[in-house]
Scaffold this motif. Sequence first.
Motif, PDB file in Angstrom:
ATOM      1  N   LYS A   1       0.448  -0.836   0.244  1.00  0.00           N
ATOM      2  CA  LYS A   1       0.060   0.101  -0.289  1.00  0.00           C
ATOM      3  C   LYS A   1       0.817   1.245  -0.160  1.00  0.00           C
ATOM      4  O   LYS A   1       0.488   2.095  -0.628  1.00  0.00           O
ATOM      5  CB  LYS A   1      -1.306  -0.162   1.279  1.00  0.00           C
ATOM      6  CG  LYS A   1      -1.991   1.096   1.490  1.00  0.00           C
ATOM      7  CD  LYS A   1      -2.310   1.501   2.240  1.00  0.00           C
ATOM      8  CE  LYS A   1      -3.580   2.444   2.426  1.00  0.00           C
ATOM      9  NZ  LYS A   1      -4.424   2.102   3.814  1.00  0.00           N
ATOM     10  N   ALA A   2       1.907   1.420   0.944  1.00  0.00           N
ATOM     11  CA  ALA A   2       2.531   2.519   0.998  1.00  0.00           C
ATOM     12  C   ALA A   2       3.991   2.371  -0.310  1.00  0.00           C
ATOM     13  O   ALA A   2       3.803   4.351  -0.643  1.00  0.00           O
ATOM     14  CB  ALA A   2       3.579   1.760   2.288  1.00  0.00           C
ATOM     15  N   VAL A   3       4.478   1.936  -1.637  1.00  0.00           N
ATOM     16  CA  VAL A   3       4.711   2.507  -2.609  1.00  0.00           C
ATOM     17  C   VAL A   3       3.925   2.210  -3.723  1.00  0.00           C
ATOM     18  O   VAL A   3       4.252   3.186  -3.993  1.00  0.00           O
ATOM     19  CB  VAL A   3       6.148   0.652  -2.574  1.00  0.00           C
ATOM     20  CG1 VAL A   3       6.851   0.518  -1.352  1.00  0.00           C
ATOM     21  CG2 VAL A   3       4.460  -0.696  -2.568  1.00  0.00           C
ATOM     22  N   GLU A   4       2.669   1.890  -3.469  1.00  0.00           N
ATOM     23  CA  GLU A   4       1.817   2.060  -4.809  1.00  0.00           C
ATOM     24  C   GLU A   4       0.916   3.733  -4.831  1.00  0.00           C
ATOM     25  O   GLU A   4       0.647   4.228  -5.308  1.00  0.00           O
ATOM     26  CB  GLU A   4       0.553   1.409  -4.168  1.00  0.00           C
ATOM     27  CG  GLU A   4       0.841  -0.375  -5.223  1.00  0.00           C
ATOM     28  CD  GLU A   4       0.418  -1.606  -5.265  1.00  0.00           C
ATOM     29  OE1 GLU A   4      -0.092  -2.291  -5.530  1.00  0.00           O
ATOM     30  OE2 GLU A   4      -0.802  -0.676  -4.633  1.00  0.00           O
ATOM     31  N   GLN A   5       0.829   3.892  -3.063  1.00  0.00           N
ATOM     32  CA  GLN A   5       0.844   5.635  -2.229  1.00  0.00           C
ATOM     33  C   GLN A   5       1.220   6.517  -3.255  1.00  0.00           C
ATOM     34  O   GLN A   5       1.050   7.920  -3.664  1.00  0.00           O
ATOM     35  CB  GLN A   5       0.600   5.810  -1.095  1.00  0.00           C
ATOM     36  CG  GLN A   5      -0.797   4.862  -0.751  1.00  0.00           C
ATOM     37  CD  GLN A   5      -1.266   5.244   0.256  1.00  0.00           C
ATOM     38  OE1 GLN A   5      -0.176   5.073   1.740  1.00  0.00           O
ATOM     39  NE2 GLN A   5      -2.329   5.056   0.922  1.00  0.00           N
ATOM     40  N   LYS A   6       2.500   6.290  -3.052  1.00  0.00           N
ATOM     41  CA  LYS A   6       4.208   7.175  -3.964  1.00  0.00           C
ATOM     42  C   LYS A   6       4.008   6.821  -5.026  1.00  0.00           C
ATOM     43  O   LYS A   6       4.488   7.953  -5.598  1.00  0.00           O
ATOM     44  CB  LYS A   6       5.411   6.409  -2.807  1.00  0.00           C
ATOM     45  CG  LYS A   6       6.628   7.354  -2.625  1.00  0.00           C
ATOM     46  CD  LYS A   6       6.081   7.942  -2.227  1.00  0.00           C
ATOM     47  CE  LYS A   6       7.559   9.475  -1.895  1.00  0.00           C
ATOM     48  NZ  LYS A   6       7.117  11.099  -1.051  1.00  0.00           N
ATOM     49  N   ARG A   7       3.987   5.543  -5.642  1.00  0.00           N
ATOM     50  CA  ARG A   7       4.192   5.668  -7.143  1.00  0.00           C
ATOM     51  C   ARG A   7       3.142   4.752  -7.950  1.00  0.00           C
ATOM     52  O   ARG A   7       3.857   3.621  -7.212  1.00  0.00           O
ATOM     53  CB  ARG A   7       5.640   4.729  -7.490  1.00  0.00           C
ATOM     54  CG  ARG A   7       5.605   4.401  -8.456  1.00  0.00           C
ATOM     55  CD  ARG A   7       7.578   5.020  -9.208  1.00  0.00           C
ATOM     56  NE  ARG A   7       7.787   4.815 -10.403  1.00  0.00           N
ATOM     57  CZ  ARG A   7       9.329   5.245 -10.757  1.00  0.00           C
ATOM     58  NH1 ARG A   7       9.884   5.939 -10.120  1.00  0.00           N
ATOM     59  NH2 ARG A   7       8.964   4.846 -11.993  1.00  0.00           N
ATOM     60  N   PRO A   8       2.011   4.786  -8.557  1.00  0.00           N
ATOM     61  CA  PRO A   8       0.837   4.550  -8.184  1.00  0.00           C
ATOM     62  C   PRO A   8       1.383   3.272  -9.521  1.00  0.00           C
ATOM     63  O   PRO A   8       0.687   1.969  -9.615  1.00  0.00           O
ATOM     64  CB  PRO A   8       0.350   5.333  -9.208  1.00  0.00           C
ATOM     65  CG  PRO A   8       0.348   6.577  -8.306  1.00  0.00           C
ATOM     66  CD  PRO A   8       1.766   6.600  -8.297  1.00  0.00           C
ATOM     67  N   GLU A   9       1.977   3.410 -10.689  1.00  0.00           N
ATOM     68  CA  GLU A   9       2.342   2.352 -11.325  1.00  0.00           C
ATOM     69  C   GLU A   9       2.974   1.065 -10.955  1.00  0.00           C
ATOM     70  O   GLU A   9       2.534   0.472 -11.479  1.00  0.00           O
ATOM     71  CB  GLU A   9       3.932   2.896 -12.219  1.00  0.00           C
ATOM     72  CG  GLU A   9       4.856   2.719 -11.506  1.00  0.00           C
ATOM     73  CD  GLU A   9       6.254   3.152 -12.619  1.00  0.00           C
ATOM     74  OE1 GLU A   9       5.998   2.340 -13.885  1.00  0.00           O
ATOM     75  OE2 GLU A   9       6.169   4.591 -12.912  1.00  0.00           O
ATOM     76  N   LEU A  10       3.825   0.995  -9.974  1.00  0.00           N
ATOM     77  CA  LEU A  10       3.861  -0.329  -9.272  1.00  0.00           C
ATOM     78  C   LEU A  10       2.926  -1.195  -8.778  1.00  0.00           C
ATOM     79  O   LEU A  10       2.876  -2.164  -8.454  1.00  0.00           O
ATOM     80  CB  LEU A  10       4.324  -0.429  -7.757  1.00  0.00           C
ATOM     81  CG  LEU A  10       5.812   0.431  -8.208  1.00  0.00           C
ATOM     82  CD1 LEU A  10       6.326   1.098  -6.345  1.00  0.00           C
ATOM     83  CD2 LEU A  10       6.539  -0.169  -9.088  1.00  0.00           C
TER      84      LEU A  10
END
Length: 290
Positions: free
Chosen positions: A253-262
């Motif tokens: 959730k944290a990495v996708e909030q920072k970089r949605p393409e993930l």
Amino acid sequence: MFNKTAIISFCMLGSLLMTGCQQQSSMDEENAVYYWRTTWKLDSIETDFLTRYHINKVYCRYFDVVMTDDTPMPNATIAFEGAIPEDVEIIPTVYITEDCMHQAHQGLAAKLVQRMVQMNETNDVRNVNEIQIDCDYTSKSRRTYYDFLSEVRREAAAHGLRLSTTIRLHQLAMEAPPADYGVLMIYNTGDPRKFAERNPILDFRDVQPYLRHLDSYTLPLVAAYPVFLWQRTIHGVRIEHTVEAEEILKVKKAVEQKRPELRRTILTYHLENDNINRYKPETYEAIYHH
């Protein structure tokens, strides 16, 4: 005012554009898995896993490259003993030890790509559109590794193949490598010597400091998450490490909030029965949720 013909043409164009967007979205959202064993042979549980979670890409380790008598040499080459599902794309992957990149080795890139291509032909691996190079490069080896990747990319392109490379969290602070995209390996994030304090496979507290680099990192990225067990023996006591499902999903959730393409392409590491059975189906559904 639009005439009738113009209106019809405009509507047709809009329909085509919407179809194109839908196709692009479908292409962008993919599920994948690493296969990190020395024998390719899927059992029914593993085959069902690929089907159940709509996994259409398998990043398959073909061999390692290690230093032998001051020369990079292939090691632990995979043996293909089973069929490859027709609807699965294989991404041949090679792990290169970091010491191989302490100096340049003439012709290594060409030999590596040729060996991968030959393995595809010998084992009738047909659905291949790219290759991947995995290396835990450091600031010491980065320049040599990037030059090597540039050569690999040219050799791969000559065979109609794209090139991807792995990116570890600490490498996000460096200049991006010359590849078509990177797989961000969101595991093995901690210090094994501090296992009593934090899980060395994955702990949100170890990931958090690197999140600030995601916005500005110039290489397209996809994400890989751990589902494996890590066993070690220290002073005669056997220690096992696994990651709680909640921790994986918290990091995701944290990495996708920072970089949605993930959230577009999601991998797990790696495919085998024990790892499949380690988590509940709803956990895998949450991990592979876009």
